[in-house]
Design an enzyme around this catalytic site. Structure first.
Site, PDB file in Angstrom:
ATOM      1  N   HIS A 139      -4.197   0.322   5.445  1.00 35.82           N
ATOM      2  CA  HIS A 139      -4.575   1.205   6.547  1.00 35.82           C
ATOM      3  C   HIS A 139      -4.843   0.334   7.781  1.00 35.82           C
ATOM      4  O   HIS A 139      -5.306  -0.795   7.653  1.00 35.82           O
ATOM      5  CB  HIS A 139      -5.843   1.950   6.117  1.00 35.82           C
ATOM      6  CG  HIS A 139      -6.243   3.075   7.002  1.00 35.82           C
ATOM      7  ND1 HIS A 139      -6.883   2.875   8.204  1.00 35.82           N
ATOM      8  CD2 HIS A 139      -6.112   4.408   6.845  1.00 35.82           C
ATOM      9  CE1 HIS A 139      -7.128   4.063   8.752  1.00 35.82           C
ATOM     10  NE2 HIS A 139      -6.667   5.011   7.956  1.00 35.82           N
ATOM     11  N   ASP A 168     -10.968  -2.360   0.995  1.00 36.25           N
ATOM     12  CA  ASP A 168     -11.139  -1.066   1.644  1.00 36.25           C
ATOM     13  C   ASP A 168     -11.173  -0.009   0.533  1.00 36.25           C
ATOM     14  O   ASP A 168     -10.164   0.259  -0.113  1.00 36.25           O
ATOM     15  CB  ASP A 168      -9.959  -0.857   2.609  1.00 36.25           C
ATOM     16  CG  ASP A 168      -9.641   0.604   2.879  1.00 36.25           C
ATOM     17  OD1 ASP A 168     -10.477   1.485   2.588  1.00 36.25           O
ATOM     18  OD2 ASP A 168      -8.539   0.866   3.384  1.00 36.25           O
ATOM     19  N   GLN A 190     -10.509   5.398   0.189  1.00 38.15           N
ATOM     20  CA  GLN A 190      -9.929   6.434  -0.674  1.00 38.15           C
ATOM     21  C   GLN A 190     -10.529   6.358  -2.080  1.00 38.15           C
ATOM     22  O   GLN A 190     -10.835   7.377  -2.699  1.00 38.15           O
ATOM     23  CB  GLN A 190      -8.405   6.273  -0.770  1.00 38.15           C
ATOM     24  CG  GLN A 190      -7.673   6.462   0.546  1.00 38.15           C
ATOM     25  CD  GLN A 190      -7.861   7.844   1.132  1.00 38.15           C
ATOM     26  OE1 GLN A 190      -7.920   8.826   0.407  1.00 38.15           O
ATOM     27  NE2 GLN A 190      -7.965   7.918   2.444  1.00 38.15           N
ATOM     28  N   LYS A 197     -15.608  10.565   3.617  1.00 40.51           N
ATOM     29  CA  LYS A 197     -14.530  10.753   2.624  1.00 40.51           C
ATOM     30  C   LYS A 197     -15.091  11.012   1.223  1.00 40.51           C
ATOM     31  O   LYS A 197     -14.345  11.303   0.303  1.00 40.51           O
ATOM     32  CB  LYS A 197     -13.597   9.553   2.627  1.00 40.51           C
ATOM     33  CG  LYS A 197     -12.679   9.542   3.847  1.00 40.51           C
ATOM     34  CD  LYS A 197     -11.500   8.608   3.668  1.00 40.51           C
ATOM     35  CE  LYS A 197     -10.424   8.851   4.685  1.00 40.51           C
ATOM     36  NZ  LYS A 197     -10.568   8.116   5.920  1.00 40.51           N
ATOM     37  N   CYS A 210      -1.989   6.263   9.694  1.00 36.96           N
ATOM     38  CA  CYS A 210      -2.572   4.959  10.032  1.00 36.96           C
ATOM     39  C   CYS A 210      -1.980   3.822   9.204  1.00 36.96           C
ATOM     40  O   CYS A 210      -2.681   2.855   8.863  1.00 36.96           O
ATOM     41  CB  CYS A 210      -4.099   4.966   9.901  1.00 36.96           C
ATOM     42  SG  CYS A 210      -4.877   6.064  11.071  1.00 36.96           S
TER      43      CYS A 210
END
Lengths: 127, 386
Positions: free
Chosen positions: B106, B183, B186, B209, B343
């Site tokens: 991302h 990251d 998600q 999220k 993104c």
């Protein structure tokens, strides 16, 4: 948004062709969605006597380019340069959501760039 | 479940990868806190300030448990993007070092580390995909072996739905004495994450999220590393002592939390993390939804992006119809799906497409949502008749 008139121009775009000896020509891209258009104009005495476009993109950008060229044929270069974004949005005839306005305006933006270039000038400012 | 999310009465929402809808209980917890226990944290001596601090620090404990970490290893940020910027500005990376990312990443990971490389004149290596659309692990091993000061990548791709083998990557990176930062934006909503088991040095996710509020995120930095990092921003709260001549800084995590933090949001985040922890069974069922959706999608003229095995989302292109047209048409049918590059421009460039469509799932989605979406897609194919 995908009304019959718009879909007709998308599926059967008018003036979707390449011209032999255009006096004005321009390629532009909408980087955010990848729409690409090349517009060509045959010009005589500052009147647009033939038009053509090729390109690929979403239904809005293709249909808008088709509607625009239909409108521009027979107009003078100055008439086209005087067209505003409001004129273009009115021509499209269906309200566009914010995200899609750029798709609808790509054709006019490209046409103006081509014709400014033809007149030896540069289009100032953004669309 | 849907009664916790009133907005779902008006729309078939399939864009949870962009942001999750908020359960009533999260909003209620936030409101109750704001109405009865709100004050600035770590400052006042009065009882209200004490209560607010207790909630704020309580959230830090809940976040630590959520990731299998210690409280002192948890920093609150604005979200994953700020976490990645914090790391890119504080990790000890110098000229000539090798910074490795992947084409899947991302922009929130990709860009901060690309810019770091340019700032300090480090090498910037972007790992490619293998033929099946998954991360090329052979290339990863090879590139990491050549040297790796830091590997920054995602745990779960927000486009292909691939879960990366972070544990394996961490082993390779640590052999080179490098750092691995992940990251988890998600992953935090779909996988049970244990940062110690994964062996990562830093791990970030966003509140919004995981069914929580916007404006707050969680950054784990392992204890040994966090104590060595310099401040990222300066101001109140992050100092030890300030004189006209010099300032000394507080110990982590306060060192990284300059200014008044997102206090009300922290109260919401606590409830959101509890909500996720309590619904692991439903989250596990999302796997069936992904499988079902993929099966039904395949009956349409689509190209699905990435490997077969997916978690959380499916990205695809519908033959000859621009992704923006697809999403717009579906919106007119009451179905919210994503169109664009999500993104991840380098990934879309590598696939040779400007954009794609994505459907993604949350605890509130069911098979009926997929059916509604597939029917709308079928109608789209008919109307566009290409």
């Amino acid at each position: 948004m995908y009304k019959e008139h718009l879909m007709d121009h998308y599926k059967h775009p008018r003036h979707n062709k390449t011209l032999e000896n255009p006096q004005a020509e321009r390629y532009e891209k909408n980087p955010s969605c990848g729409d690409e258009l090349t517009l060509q104009f045959t010009i005589s005495d500052d009147d647009i006597i033939d038009v053509g476009f090729t390109g690929q993109g979403c239904a809005i950008s293709i249909a808008a380019a088709s509607m625009l060229l239909e409108e521009l044929l027979g107009k003078s270069v100055d008439d086209v340069l005087a067209m505003t974004r409001e004129d273009m949005l009115e021509l499209i005839g269906v309200p566009l959501t914010t995200m899609r306005v750029k798709c609808g305006l790509l054709g006019l933006h490209t046409a103006k760039k081509a014709l400014y270039q033809y007149k030896g000038k540069t289009l100032q400012g953004e669309w | 479940m849907k009664e916790q999310f009133p907005v779902l009465e008006t729309v078939t929402y399939l864009d949870t990868a962009a942001t999750a809808q908020k359960p009533l209980r999260v909003l209620q917890a936030q409101t109750a806190f704001a109405l009865t226990r709100y004050a600035n944290v770590h400052r006042g001596l009065y009882q209200l300030a004490e209560a607010a601090t207790k909630t704020y620090e309580g959230t830090r404990q809940v976040a630590a448990s959520f990731l299998g970490a210690e409280k002192k290893e948890i920093v609150f940020t604005k979200g994953t993007t700020e976490a990645m910027n914090l790391l890119a500005h504080t990790l000890p990376i110098k000229k000539g070092d090798r910074i490795i990312t992947t084409v899947l990443d991302h922009h929130s990971t990709f860009v901060p580390f690309q810019q770091l490389a340019q700032r300090v004149k480090a090498e910037f290596i972007v790992l490619p995909l293998a033929k099946d659309g998954s991360l090329d692990m052979k290339a990863a091993q090879k590139e990491i072996k050549k040297g790796c000061a830091v590997l920054a990548t995602t745990h779960l791709s927000n486009v292909t739905g691939e879960v990366l083998d972070v544990k394996q990557l961490a082993e390779w990176v640590h052999k080179q004495k490098g750092l691995i930062v992940i990251d988890g934006a998600q992953a935090a909503a779909h996988l049970k994450v244990n940062v110690k088991e994964l062996g990562v040095d830093a791990y970030a996710f966003s509140g919004h999220k995981v069914y929580g509020p916007t404006g707050i995120g969680v950054l784990y930095i392992q204890e040994k590393l966090i104590t060595t990092l310099p401040p990222y921003q300066f101001g109140g709260e992050m100092i030890d002592q300030v004189t006209i001549k010099k300032t000394t800084f507080a110990n982590p995590p306060a060192r990284f939390e300059a200014g008044t933090p997102p206090i009300i949001e922290a109260a919401g985040l606590m409830e959101a993390l509890r909500f996720v922890a309590e619904h692991r069974d439903l989250i596990a069922k999302e796997e069936d939804l992904v499988e079902y959706a993929q099966k039904r999608l395949k009956a349409l003229p689509v190209t699905i992006i990435g490997p077969e095995n997916k978690t959380g989302c499916i990205s695809f292109t519908l033959e000859k119809i621009h992704p923006h047209d697809v999403a717009q048409f579906l919106d007119e049918q009451g179905v919210a799906i994503r169109a664009g590059h999500h993104c991840t421009q380098p990934l879309h460039d590598s696939l040779g497409i400007p954009a794609s469509n994505r459907i993604s799932f949350g605890v509130y989605n069911d098979k009926e949502d997929i059916d509604v979406c597939i029917d709308a897609l079928k109608k789209c194919v008919e109307v566009f008749d290409v």
